[in-house]
Design an enzyme around this catalytic site. Structure first.
Site, mmCIF file in Angstrom:
data_model
loop_
_atom_site.group_PDB
_atom_site.id
_atom_site.type_symbol
_atom_site.label_atom_id
_atom_site.label_comp_id
_atom_site.label_asym_id
_atom_site.label_seq_id
_atom_site.Cartn_x
_atom_site.Cartn_y
_atom_site.Cartn_z
ATOM 1 N N TRP A 1 11.406 -12.760 28.946
ATOM 2 C CA TRP A 1 11.723 -11.790 27.894
ATOM 3 C C TRP A 1 12.206 -10.469 28.458
ATOM 4 C CZ3 TRP A 1 11.532 -10.889 22.548
ATOM 5 C CH2 TRP A 1 11.455 -9.553 22.157
ATOM 6 N N MET A 2 13.197 -9.845 27.778
ATOM 7 C CA MET A 2 13.684 -8.498 28.095
ATOM 8 C C MET A 2 13.745 -7.663 26.828
ATOM 9 S SD MET A 2 17.647 -7.487 29.071
ATOM 10 C CE MET A 2 17.600 -7.673 30.860
ATOM 11 N N TRP B 1 14.654 -5.934 16.663
ATOM 12 C CA TRP B 1 13.267 -6.396 16.547
ATOM 13 C C TRP B 1 13.065 -7.310 15.340
ATOM 14 C CZ3 TRP B 1 10.040 -6.448 20.325
ATOM 15 C CH2 TRP B 1 10.036 -5.441 21.292
ATOM 16 N N ARG C 1 4.988 7.840 24.130
ATOM 17 C CA ARG C 1 5.574 6.890 25.072
ATOM 18 C C ARG C 1 7.047 7.181 25.387
ATOM 19 N NH1 ARG C 1 4.226 4.089 20.371
ATOM 20 N NH2 ARG C 1 5.934 3.284 19.083
ATOM 21 N N ASP C 2 7.516 6.455 26.400
ATOM 22 C CA ASP C 2 8.931 6.366 26.772
ATOM 23 C C ASP C 2 9.480 7.665 27.365
ATOM 24 O OD1 ASP C 2 8.528 3.950 25.426
ATOM 25 O OD2 ASP C 2 9.448 4.683 23.580
ATOM 26 N N PHE D 1 4.913 0.296 29.951
ATOM 27 C CA PHE D 1 5.939 0.467 28.927
ATOM 28 C C PHE D 1 7.109 1.289 29.467
ATOM 29 C CE2 PHE D 1 3.626 -0.319 24.597
ATOM 30 C CZ PHE D 1 3.250 -1.575 25.032
ATOM 31 N N ASP E 1 13.702 -2.959 26.141
ATOM 32 C CA ASP E 1 14.307 -1.668 26.451
ATOM 33 C C ASP E 1 14.804 -1.497 27.890
ATOM 34 O OD1 ASP E 1 13.030 -1.451 24.037
ATOM 35 O OD2 ASP E 1 11.755 0.219 24.612
ATOM 36 N N GLU F 1 11.033 6.475 19.039
ATOM 37 C CA GLU F 1 10.890 5.865 20.360
ATOM 38 C C GLU F 1 12.065 6.226 21.267
ATOM 39 O OE1 GLU F 1 8.380 1.935 20.126
ATOM 40 O OE2 GLU F 1 10.336 1.566 19.215
ATOM 41 N N GLN G 1 12.084 -3.585 30.282
ATOM 42 C CA GLN G 1 10.823 -4.132 29.801
ATOM 43 C C GLN G 1 10.886 -5.650 29.914
ATOM 44 O OE1 GLN G 1 7.923 -1.994 28.006
ATOM 45 N NE2 GLN G 1 8.803 -1.428 29.966
#
Length: 497
Positions: free
Chosen positions: A36-37, A306, A167-168, A98, A39, A223, A55
């Site tokens: 899985w991939m 998503w 985050r991020d 993350f 961001d 995000e 990610q």
């Protein structure tokens, strides 16, 4: 010292990744090595190459405990996998490493700034993801986590800031040699905002201000923020969750938002002048930019949505790819995106048709393929009676097709993949309001094996969509309701690995 968790991930990806044939991957878009991939992370130019982390769950084609995958490229088109860079192997990131970013330190090392996640038990017995910012430093291959991690936690937040939506981080070097970073956050009502932090050395950080705030306008939590200067303006890019539609500018669900403005010289506050979507198609999220050695600001995004991920089959070896990198500029106060010029090095077998006037359905000699760079210039065949609709259909055979259509009276461009082979009722159409004068429009369509990226009017709008139609469906046709005159230039895109 490489942990056993990271060692296991590297061993697994090395073996499992080799089992995926080249023809099962995109030709010139980066896909996950295995599993899985999502961001893009740490997009940067370091030691003569572009580095792109992402990610990553190597063990399944579905999202799970996040690692950082790693690839490098000299031209943004031919990517070489490196061993996974980060794994969830410490107490503060045990439930995921993350998203984050990268910068080159004065001593030549590369610093990664990322969000460490650890589940925290709540009074009701449930859990929430405690999110804190962490550092790892390395040489472009191996990275060591900083002994004083985490470097930012809930004590560094504004008093109403959520410790579970923090985050991020996107780090950047200032002109004076110090560092700044922006981090996504929300308040107690999940209203999104971008926080700005500062550091003298990249290791010790302090909160400066709320750089930009949602005020209930664009979705909820913000995000994957980015913040940079472009053509004399300051730009904030974020990916809001749970958006409501606003005409044809913003769509339901998770989207991409660009704010253009200036920072007040006295207060440093960002003053917004214009807002717009970054991508108007189906599959684009969490973009990140870097500055190329020649001064170009280049952006790449996760080429997925998503809301369509649940349709992902569990028996496929990989899921997730990145968009084609895009060169950014600002023209007339608007963000403009164009494919990186390096794509022209892949062009072969030029086919050119000029001043073609037609109605109904048309096929042109030499215009087929699934790895294609095609430019179409449209105008009415009859200026007194402008055509009602134009469409180009690709990845086409007797069963399948994906299309881009344009209705000049409404000024609407639509991408439609409902006949692309999907067996799930997920998002298959998106529309965008574009600028047109008298039915004139320019489309540049770049096809790879599993994707289409449509650049409208030299990058004023972009619509991106993935498609998993069988590769034998390589037809391209044109449709006109009314009389259309067009010029078509088409190249095959040949990526020698």
């Amino acid at each position: 010292m490489i942990s056993q968790v990271l060692r296991d991930a590297r061993k697994y990806e090395e073996t499992a990744g080799k089992a995926i044939p080249e023809e099962m991957r995109p030709g010139f878009h980066l896909s996950t090595r295995i599993g899985w991939m999502n961001d893009p992370n740490g997009f940067s130019f370091y030691n003569g190459e572009y580095h792109l982390f992402y990610q990553y769950n190597p063990y399944s084609s579905h999202w799970d405990t996040m690692h950082w995958g790693h690839a490098v490229s000299k031209d943004l088109l031919h990517w070489r996998y490196l061993p996974a860079a980060l794994a969830p192997d410490t107490d503060y990131d045990r439930d995921g490493c993350f998203s984050g970013s990268a910068v080159t330190l004065p001593d030549g090392r590369q610093l990664l700034l990322y969000t460490g996640v650890a589940k925290e038990t709540q009074p009701d017995g449930g859990t929430c993801d405690l999110q804190r910012q962490c550092i790892a430093v390395g040489d472009g291959m191996d990275y060591e986590k900083y002994a004083k991690n985490p470097v930012l936690d809930d004590t560094d937040l504004p008093k109403d800031g959520s410790r579970y939506d923090f985050r991020d981080p996107k780090i950047f070097r200032k002109k004076d040699g110090s560092y700044g970073c922006v981090v996504g956050n929300c308040d107690e009502n999940r209203d999104g905002r971008v926080l700005l932090f500062a550091s003298e050395d990249g290791f010790s950080w302090r909160f400066e201000r709320i750089l930009a705030a949602n005020h209930g306008r664009f979705g909820k939590m913000w995000e994957c923020p980015d913040f940079f200067e472009l053509d004399g303006k300051q730009v904030v890019i974020v990916s809001p969750q749970d958006m409501l539609p606003q005409g044809f500018e913003y769509h339901n669900g998770n989207g991409t938002l660009c704010l253009i403005g200036e920072c007040d010289k006295e207060t440093g506050e960002f003053v917004e002048e214009h807002n717009q979507s970054v991508d108007y198609g189906i599959d684009f999220y969490a973009p990140q930019t870097t500055l190329a050695p020649d001064g170009r600001r280049i952006m790449i995004g996760w080429m997925q949505n998503w809301d369509t991920c649940p349709a992902n089959s569990s028996d496929q070896p990989w899921f997730g790819q990145m968009s084609l990198p895009r060169e950014l500029s600002i023209q007339d106060g608007r963000l403009i995106q164009k494919p990186v010029r390096e794509i022209e090095s892949l062009r072969q077998n030029e086919v050119r048709h000029e001043n073609i006037t037609f109605t109904d359905v048309l096929r042109l000699d030499g215009v087929t393929g699934r790895r294609v760079d095609m430019e179409i210039k449209l105008r009415p065949g009859d200026a007194e009676n402008i055509y009602r609709k134009f469409a180009v259909r690709f990845a086409q055979n007797d069963v399948y097709q994906t299309s881009v259509s344009f209705r000049p009276y409404e000024g609407i461009v639509k991408v439609d993949r409902k006949f692309s082979g999907s067996r799930r009722a997920v998002i298959h159409q998106r529309r965008s309001q574009v600028r047109t004068e008298g039915g004139r429009l320019t489309l540049r369509i770049i096809l790879d094996r599993f994707s289409a990226e449509i650049f409208v009017n030299d990058g004023e709008h972009v619509l991106t969509a993935t498609m998993y139609t069988e590769q034998a469906a390589d037809g391209i046709s044109f449709f006109a309701d009314g009389q259309v005159t067009m010029d078509v230039v088409k190249y095959d895109l040949v990526s020698e690995r």
